[in-house]
Structure formats: C-alpha cells, structure tokens
Design an enzyme around this catalytic site. Structure first.
Site, PDB file in Angstrom:
ATOM      1  CE  LYS A  13     148.836   2.363  86.095  1.00 44.99           C
ATOM      2  NZ  LYS A  13     147.927   1.999  87.006  1.00 44.99           N
ATOM      3  NE  ARG A  87     141.958   2.883  84.205  1.00 46.37           N
ATOM      4  CZ  ARG A  87     143.174   3.730  84.294  1.00 46.37           C
ATOM      5  NH1 ARG A  87     143.687   4.381  83.218  1.00 46.37           N
ATOM      6  NH2 ARG A  87     143.335   3.981  85.654  1.00 46.37           N
ATOM      7  NE  ARG A 126     147.770   7.988  94.145  1.00 47.35           N
ATOM      8  CZ  ARG A 126     147.757   7.142  93.219  1.00 47.35           C
ATOM      9  NH1 ARG A 126     148.571   6.708  92.607  1.00 47.35           N
ATOM     10  NH2 ARG A 126     146.377   6.890  92.643  1.00 47.35           N
ATOM     11  NE  ARG A 132     144.859  10.366  91.478  1.00 47.93           N
ATOM     12  CZ  ARG A 132     145.193   9.372  90.578  1.00 47.93           C
ATOM     13  NH1 ARG A 132     146.409   9.544  90.390  1.00 47.93           N
ATOM     14  NH2 ARG A 132     144.257   8.567  89.912  1.00 47.93           N
ATOM     15  NE  ARG A 143     141.439   4.859  90.527  1.00 49.05           N
ATOM     16  CZ  ARG A 143     142.560   5.347  91.212  1.00 49.05           C
ATOM     17  NH1 ARG A 143     142.437   5.857  92.480  1.00 49.05           N
ATOM     18  NH2 ARG A 143     143.665   5.721  90.162  1.00 49.05           N
TER      19      ARG A 143
HETATM   20  P1  AMP Z   1     144.851   7.059  86.224  1.00 47.61           P
HETATM   21  O1  AMP Z   1     145.608   8.211  86.621  1.00 47.61           O
HETATM   22  O2  AMP Z   1     145.605   6.228  85.068  1.00 47.61           O
HETATM   23  O3  AMP Z   1     144.614   6.235  87.596  1.00 47.61           O
HETATM   24  O4  AMP Z   1     143.392   7.424  85.726  1.00 47.61           O
HETATM   25  C1  AMP Z   1     142.447   8.080  86.471  1.00 47.61           C
HETATM   26  C2  AMP Z   1     141.071   7.829  86.079  1.00 47.61           C
HETATM   27  O5  AMP Z   1     140.930   8.544  84.742  1.00 47.61           O
HETATM   28  C3  AMP Z   1     140.507   6.376  85.952  1.00 47.61           C
HETATM   29  O6  AMP Z   1     140.239   6.200  87.099  1.00 47.61           O
HETATM   30  C4  AMP Z   1     139.439   6.566  84.893  1.00 47.61           C
HETATM   31  O7  AMP Z   1     138.221   7.214  85.474  1.00 47.61           O
HETATM   32  C5  AMP Z   1     140.006   7.653  83.919  1.00 47.61           C
HETATM   33  N1  AMP Z   1     140.964   7.109  83.058  1.00 47.61           N
HETATM   34  C6  AMP Z   1     142.127   7.097  82.724  1.00 47.61           C
HETATM   35  N2  AMP Z   1     142.720   6.410  81.744  1.00 47.61           N
HETATM   36  C7  AMP Z   1     141.608   5.830  81.459  1.00 47.61           C
HETATM   37  C8  AMP Z   1     141.064   4.935  80.268  1.00 47.61           C
HETATM   38  N3  AMP Z   1     142.012   4.721  79.467  1.00 47.61           N
HETATM   39  N4  AMP Z   1     139.734   4.460  80.079  1.00 47.61           N
HETATM   40  C9  AMP Z   1     138.871   5.106  80.720  1.00 47.61           C
HETATM   41  N5  AMP Z   1     139.133   5.944  81.743  1.00 47.61           N
HETATM   42  C10 AMP Z   1     140.379   6.302  81.987  1.00 47.61           C
END
Ligand code: AMP
Length: 188
Positions: A13, A87, A126, A132, A143
């Site tokens: 993404k 999400r 990654r 990360r 996840r």
């Molecule tokens: P991402 O970079 O989008 O993969 O987000 C990393 C982490 O941030 C996720 O695994 C969640 O813990 C948190 N996170 C990001 N966006 C959301 C969301 N819309 N709702 C809840 N948690 C989020």
C-alpha cells in the site's frame, strides 16, 4: 479524487500510495504514519497507541476516528487518499458520517489483494531493511489475523456501495501501479 486504499499488511500500500499521490495530486493520509509519529514524539496518543501497535492489534476506534476527523476537516476541496483507514466497520461508518457532514463523497475504494504467505515473506524482508517494531513474524501473523477478522469485512461493505475495485497486488511494482491506474483514471 477521494479514495481509500486498503489491503493486508505488506500488500504494498505504501509504495502504491506514493505512486497515486504523485500521479493524482491527492493528500496522502496514513493513520499508521500519524500514529508512528505520535509514538516517536511520545504524545499521549502515541503512548496509548504503542501498546497496541507493538502487538499488531488495532488502536481503539475512537482514537483513530478522532485523528481522521481532524485530517479530513482541514482538507477543504483537496482530493485525498486514505491509507490504513478505515480498518473496521465502525471506522467506515464514522468516515461516512464525517464525509456526509461536509457534503463529500468517496469516488472509489481500491483493495490491493495479496495472499498470506506472500505477505509474511514480504514483511520479513522489510524487517531487515526498516526494522519496524511491528514486523516480527508473530506480530505479522497477528496483524494478518486482525486484518482477516476486523478489516476484510470492509470488502463487502464497500462492494455493496458499488465502490470496491479489487487489484491483484502481486507482480512487478510498475505493473501493479498500471492496474491501479486503470481503475483510477475513470474517476479523474
Ligand atoms: P499501518 O502502517 O497502516 O500498517 O499501521 C500500523 C499499525 O498502526 C497497525 O498495526 C495498528 O496497530 C495501527 N493502526 C493504523 N491505522 C489504524 C486504524 N485505522 N485503526 C486501528 N489501528 C490502526
């Protein structure tokens, strides 16, 4: 243009979002980026979010909905791309009301689809590059589970609204960009 891009962790993404931002001049809104910044700055939201993020769990809906409401209300007419939000169905419903309060509509929702094993392999790679905190194998698997249980119902949600476009997220990055572009150019 106003769009959502979603898909499992590691679907690419971020890479495709950069392409879309450049080509369609939309504001890129990533809740993951906002939360990581908050964690880095040790804000109140950051301290709360970290405990969820480290485990691969979702941060509570209220917290991310508040973040998105603030971001969207500051945009005016500018196009935007939501990456990593919504999400959950609750977040999607909150987004619907935030948009309708401002007389805005989504043009499209792009789902980048990649199967689970490919996702785990990509994220392991990654991890070696970016390190990360939420990229260890256990956390990645969690996840994915969270994605399947809480996020994948969005597929139906947006399909019923006639907004969903599924794009195969496997192959050369440039080919995937072309597939996305084929969807988005209808809305430009
Ligand atoms: P991402 O970079 O989008 O993969 O987000 C990393 C982490 O941030 C996720 O695994 C969640 O813990 C948190 N996170 C990001 N966006 C959301 C969301 N819309 N709702 C809840 N948690 C989020």
């Amino acid at each position: 243009m106003k769009l959502i891009i979603f898909g499992p962790p590691g679907a690419g993404k971020g890479t495709q979002a950069a392409f879309i931002k450049e080509k369609y001049n939309v504001e890129h809104i990533s809740t993951g980026d906002v939360l990581r910044e908050a964690v880095k700055n040790e804000t109140e939201v950051g301290l709360l979010a970290k405990s969820y993020m480290d485990k691969g769990e979702l941060v509570p809906d209220e917290v991310v909905i508040e973040i998105i409401n603030q971001k969207i209300s500051g945009l005016g007419d500018k196009g935007f791309m939501l990456d990593g939000f919504p999400r959950t169905i609750k977040q999607a419903e909150a987004l619907d009301s935030a948009l309708s309060n401002q007389n805005l509509n989504l043009d499209t929702v792009v789902l980048l689809e990649v199967d689970d094993e490919e996702v785990v392999q990509r994220i392991m790679k990654r991890q070696q590059i970016e390190s990360r905190d939420d990229d260890s194998e256990d956390v990645v698997r969690n996840r994915l589970k969270v994605y399947r249980e809480q996020t994948s119902p969005l597929k139906d949600y947006y399909s019923k609204k006639g907004l969903l476009h599924v794009v195969e997220g496997v192959g050369e990055v440039s080919d995937i960009s072309k597939r996305i572009d084929n969807v988005l150019k209808q809305f430009d």
